[in-house]
Design an enzyme around this catalytic site. Structure first.
Site, PDB file in Angstrom:
ATOM      1  N   SER A 144     -17.170  68.000  19.048  1.00 11.83           N
ATOM      2  CA  SER A 144     -17.768  67.935  17.721  1.00 11.83           C
ATOM      3  C   SER A 144     -17.961  69.354  17.211  1.00 11.83           C
ATOM      4  O   SER A 144     -17.969  70.310  17.996  1.00 11.83           O
ATOM      5  CB  SER A 144     -19.122  67.223  17.796  1.00 11.83           C
ATOM      6  OG  SER A 144     -19.885  67.403  16.620  1.00 11.83           O
ATOM      7  N   TYR A 157     -27.532  65.271  20.603  1.00 11.58           N
ATOM      8  CA  TYR A 157     -26.095  65.165  20.351  1.00 11.58           C
ATOM      9  C   TYR A 157     -25.425  66.524  20.514  1.00 11.58           C
ATOM     10  O   TYR A 157     -24.380  66.651  21.169  1.00 11.58           O
ATOM     11  CB  TYR A 157     -25.882  64.615  18.940  1.00 11.58           C
ATOM     12  CG  TYR A 157     -24.444  64.402  18.546  1.00 11.58           C
ATOM     13  CD1 TYR A 157     -23.748  63.273  18.976  1.00 11.58           C
ATOM     14  CD2 TYR A 157     -23.783  65.306  17.722  1.00 11.58           C
ATOM     15  CE1 TYR A 157     -22.419  63.062  18.601  1.00 11.58           C
ATOM     16  CE2 TYR A 157     -22.471  65.105  17.345  1.00 11.58           C
ATOM     17  CZ  TYR A 157     -21.796  63.982  17.784  1.00 11.58           C
ATOM     18  OH  TYR A 157     -20.479  63.772  17.405  1.00 11.58           O
TER      19      TYR A 157
END
Length: 261
Positions: A144, A157
Site C-alpha cells: 500500500s 493498517y
C-alpha cells in the site's frame, strides 16, 4: 508475448472474491493462468466463481481464513491433490479498521496485523515449500502507499503494510537462490464499491485525491492487471524484493499549491 504468457500456470489469489483482488485475478486469467480463489464469505465466493466462469476462466474456490495456519495447510494440501502445485501466489486478503491510535482497541490493532501481515507470512511459508522443491515461483504481496506514508486513523493498517514491505524484501533475500521472486504491488486510491460514497464531485476527500494525484483521477481496478501479470511472469525473473506502486504518481510528488493548474 511469451514473456507475459501465463498459460499452464496456477495462480492462487487470497481475497480474490471482490474488489482489487478480483481485478488482478482477472488480469492473470486473461494472460492464461488457472485461478484458485480464497475467501471467507460463502455468498461472495459463489458470486465470484459465477463471474469468473461466465468469463470463461478456469477457476476453483476455497473458503478458509489465511490467518489460521492449520486451516491454510489443510486446504493447500487439498488443492495440491485436487489441482496441483501453485506457481503464483498473490497475498491480497486484507482488512482496515479506521480509528485514531489513541482510542483504537488493542484487539482491533492485533486483528489488522494478523490479517494484513501474518496471513501473507503463513501463505508464503506454506506455498514456498513446494516452490523451493520445484525451483520456481512468484509471490506478490499487496502492499500500500501506507507502506511508505502515514495518515490519520490507519495506524494498524500502515504498520501492517510497512511490515509487509519489509517481509517482501526479506523473503526475496532468503528465497532468490531457489528462483523464487517475491515482490509487491502498492495500489494508490482506486475506484471500488468501498470508495463510491466519497468519489463524488465536491466531497473533500475526492477533491483531495484528484488534486493530489498527478494523473488527476482515481485508479480503475483494471489498472492493476498489468503490474500483476508482469510480476507473475517470466518478464520479472530478475526483479526481486521490489514494490511497484500503481498510484498515478502520488508518491513521486510533494503535491502542488491549490491555485496551480
Amino acid at each position: 508475448m511469451n514473456l507475459f504468457n501465463l498459460t499452464g500456470k496456477r495462480a492462487l489469489v487470497t481475497g480474490g472474491t471482490h474488489g482489487l483482488g478480483m481485478a488482478m485475478a482477472e488480469g492473470l486469467a486473461n494472460a492464461g493462468a488457472e485461478l484458485i480463489i480464497t475467501g471467507t464469505t460463502p455468498s461472495k465466493m459463489e458470486d465470484a466463481l459465477n463471474y469468473y466462469k461466465e468469463k470463461g476462466y478456469k477457476v476453483s474456490g476455497y473458503l478458509f481464513d489465511v490467518t489460521n495456519e492449520i486451516a491454510a495447510k489443510e486446504h493447500l494440501d487439498i488443492i495440491a491433490k485436487e489441482i496441483g502445485d501453485i506457481h503464483i501466489l498473490v497475498n491480497n486478503a486484507g482488512i482496515i479498521k479506521r480509528e485514531l491510535a489513541i482510542t483504537m482497541p488493542v484487539e482491533d490493532f492485533r486483528r489488522v496485523i494478523d490479517v494484513d501481515l501474518v496471513g501473507p507470512f503463513i501463505m508464503s511459508q506454506l506455498i514456498a515449500k513446494q516452490m523451493i522443491e520445484r525451483r520456481e515461483g512468484k509471490i506478490i504481496n499487496i502492499c500500500s502507499m501506507m507502506s511508505e506514508l502515514g495518515r490519520n486513523s490507519v495506524s494498524a493498517y500502515a504498520a501492517a503494510k510497512g511490515g509487509l514491505k519489509m517481509l517482501t524484501q526479506n523473503l526475496a533475500t532468503e528465497w532468490a537462490k531457489f528462483n523464487i521472486q517475491v515482490n509487491g504491488i502498492g495500489p494508490g486510491y482506486f475506484a471500488t464499491s468501498q470508495t463510491a460514497p466519497i468519489r463524488v464531485d465536491g466531497h473533500p476527500f475526492n477533491d483531495f485525491i484528484v488534486s493530489r494525484t498527478p494523473a488527476a483521477r482515481w485508479g480503475n481496478p483494471e489498472d492493476l492487471a498489468g503490474a500483476a501479470v508482469f510480476l507473475a511472469s517470466k518478464a520479472s525473473d530478475f526483479v526481486n524484493g521490489q514494490v511497484v506502486y500503481v498510484d498515478g504518481g502520488i508518491l513521486a510528488t510533494i503535491g502542488k499549491p491549490s491555485n496551480e493548474d
